[in-house]
Design an enzyme around this catalytic site. Structure first.
Site, mmCIF file in Angstrom:
data_model
loop_
_atom_site.group_PDB
_atom_site.id
_atom_site.type_symbol
_atom_site.label_atom_id
_atom_site.label_comp_id
_atom_site.label_asym_id
_atom_site.label_seq_id
_atom_site.Cartn_x
_atom_site.Cartn_y
_atom_site.Cartn_z
ATOM 1 N N VAL A 233 -35.302 -12.115 -31.014
ATOM 2 C CA VAL A 233 -35.127 -10.815 -31.667
ATOM 3 C C VAL A 233 -33.667 -10.602 -32.048
ATOM 4 O O VAL A 233 -33.251 -9.496 -32.368
ATOM 5 C CB VAL A 233 -35.608 -9.660 -30.756
ATOM 6 C CG1 VAL A 233 -37.119 -9.702 -30.573
ATOM 7 C CG2 VAL A 233 -34.890 -9.691 -29.402
ATOM 8 N N ARG A 235 -30.795 -13.204 -33.974
ATOM 9 C CA ARG A 235 -30.532 -13.698 -35.320
ATOM 10 C C ARG A 235 -31.216 -15.048 -35.492
ATOM 11 O O ARG A 235 -31.141 -15.915 -34.617
ATOM 12 C CB ARG A 235 -29.021 -13.834 -35.573
ATOM 13 C CG ARG A 235 -28.350 -12.514 -35.973
ATOM 14 C CD ARG A 235 -28.857 -12.059 -37.321
ATOM 15 N NE ARG A 235 -28.267 -10.811 -37.802
ATOM 16 C CZ ARG A 235 -28.813 -9.624 -37.662
ATOM 17 N NH1 ARG A 235 -29.935 -9.495 -36.971
ATOM 18 N NH2 ARG A 235 -28.261 -8.554 -38.172
ATOM 19 N N ASP A 259 -39.159 -12.414 -34.492
ATOM 20 C CA ASP A 259 -38.908 -11.283 -35.388
ATOM 21 C C ASP A 259 -37.807 -11.609 -36.388
ATOM 22 O O ASP A 259 -37.585 -10.851 -37.326
ATOM 23 C CB ASP A 259 -38.519 -10.043 -34.577
ATOM 24 C CG ASP A 259 -38.455 -8.782 -35.424
ATOM 25 O OD1 ASP A 259 -39.418 -8.527 -36.186
ATOM 26 O OD2 ASP A 259 -37.440 -8.059 -35.349
ATOM 27 N N GLU A 264 -34.648 -15.149 -44.622
ATOM 28 C CA GLU A 264 -35.584 -14.030 -44.722
ATOM 29 C C GLU A 264 -35.621 -13.495 -46.147
ATOM 30 O O GLU A 264 -34.577 -13.424 -46.802
ATOM 31 C CB GLU A 264 -35.176 -12.920 -43.747
ATOM 32 C CG GLU A 264 -35.259 -13.361 -42.281
ATOM 33 C CD GLU A 264 -34.861 -12.267 -41.298
ATOM 34 O OE1 GLU A 264 -34.578 -11.132 -41.745
ATOM 35 O OE2 GLU A 264 -34.831 -12.548 -40.089
ATOM 36 N N HIS A 283 -38.984 -8.889 -39.029
ATOM 37 C CA HIS A 283 -37.656 -8.342 -38.713
ATOM 38 C C HIS A 283 -37.647 -6.809 -38.782
ATOM 39 O O HIS A 283 -36.787 -6.209 -39.448
ATOM 40 C CB HIS A 283 -36.593 -8.919 -39.658
ATOM 41 C CG HIS A 283 -35.202 -8.801 -39.093
ATOM 42 N ND1 HIS A 283 -34.149 -9.575 -39.541
ATOM 43 C CD2 HIS A 283 -34.682 -7.997 -38.115
ATOM 44 C CE1 HIS A 283 -33.049 -9.247 -38.876
ATOM 45 N NE2 HIS A 283 -33.347 -8.292 -38.006
#
Length: 322
Positions: A233, A235, A259, A264, A283
């Site tokens: 959770v 980077r 996440d 991304e 995320h």
């Protein structure tokens, strides 16, 4: 860190649009504030060359931001600042402030949601429900299990509180190696493998810096228990994603809850989407209206401090990268 007070009115820019309640709150601190926001006539890229302060997380190049002759401070809604760590911005006099501490409880809750879902096979149960198949699935009793925390900032400490409420033993890797009452034992980064070897759940909340980039590779996954779960959770790029995929495919670890990702949005062609032992969220672990208001409260406080020349809160160390 203390800065010279500003006597003149401040031109305060938002990356989106000002809400009426935000303007009213700012006027309580800076009565003569001049509000700027992008519109059909003026783009954000143009306005950064007029503004003194920028509030929000602008989707423009940090290199361009660094060229502004007027910007004194940028307040980000996020905790992560890795995209700003380019030479041009690091060398600029612009003060970078993040929302450190705001998202800790929210992201910790998300980490625990992933941990609980994996420990109770909820991702597999959903598939069985879709197929209308009645099948008892394996579970992991959390009491007495070990949670290994990679990072012991605001998120890591909140995760520890939650893990201990389930009767878990908690160990952590911390850059300083300094002891902390929030966990049972702290290790320096040089002893990362000792933490991985004993952990049933590895929860990563590390920021992305030169030291943490690809900190977790196939070597690290190889020392983890085959029954262990990995949760990230922090980077995405703290983990070498191709190695994570390999570890999952070869069942070097039991599963993962993710996440954050190296790139991304996650590429539709990524193998992660189709792995049965992975839970993916987009995320959004720290996304919440209450979090925005807490971040704005820090912004207001810093405006007051900036006007008075007092030390600011949550100033990012551009050398450390957080």
């Amino acid at each position: 860190m203390i800065y010279e007070p500003f006597d003149e009115s401040l031109k305060i820019l938002t990356a989106t649009k000002w809400e009426p309640w935000q303007k009213e709150a700012i006027r309580q601190v800076v009565p003569d504030a001049i509000f700027l926001e992008p519109d059909a006539c003026r783009s954000l890229e143009e306005l950064i060359f007029q503004a003194d302060i920028l509030f929000g997380s602008p989707k423009i190049s940090p290199t361009l931001l660094a060229k502004s002759p007027t910007l004194k401070m940028i307040h980000l809604l996020s905790t992560g600042v890795d995209r700003y760590m380019v030479p041009e911005f690091k060398e600029s006099p612009i003060i970078l402030v993040n929302s450190r501490g705001v998202h800790g409880p929210l992201v910790a809750d998300h980490a625990m949601a992933l941990l609980l879902a994996l420990s109770r096979s909820l991702h597999l149960a959903y598939e069985k429900q879709e197929s209308k198949v009645w099948e008892r699935l394996p579970i992991v009793d959390l009491e007495g299990r070990t949670a290994g925390l990679l990072g012991l900032g605001s998120i890591g400490k909140e995760v520890s509180v939650r893990c201990k409420s389930f009767g878990m033993h908690v160990v952590a890797v911390r850059r300083s190696g300094e002891k902390d009452p929030a966990v049972d034992k702290v290790f320096p980064p040089s002893q990362l493998h000792q933490v991985l070897e004993v952990s049933d759940f590895v929860i990563c909340s590390l920021p992305l810096t030169r030291e943490t980039y690809h900190m977790i590779t196939i070597t690290e996954f190889s020392v983890m228990k085959p029954s262990a779960f990995f949760i990230n959770v922090g980077r995405g790029a703290t983990v070498k994603e191709e190695d994570l995929i390999r570890a999952l495919e070869q069942q070097m670890i039991k599963g993962a809850g993710l996440d954050v990702f190296e790139k991304e949005p996650l590429d539709p062609d990524s193998k992660l989407w189709d792995l049965p032992n992975v839970i993916i969220t987009a995320h959004y672990g720290g996304t919440d209206e209450a979090g925005l208001k807490k971040s704005f409260a820090i912004f207001l406080d810093n405006l007051d401090r900036l006007k008075k020349g007092e030390p600011l809160r949550n100033v990012v160390d551009k050398e450390l990268g957080y």
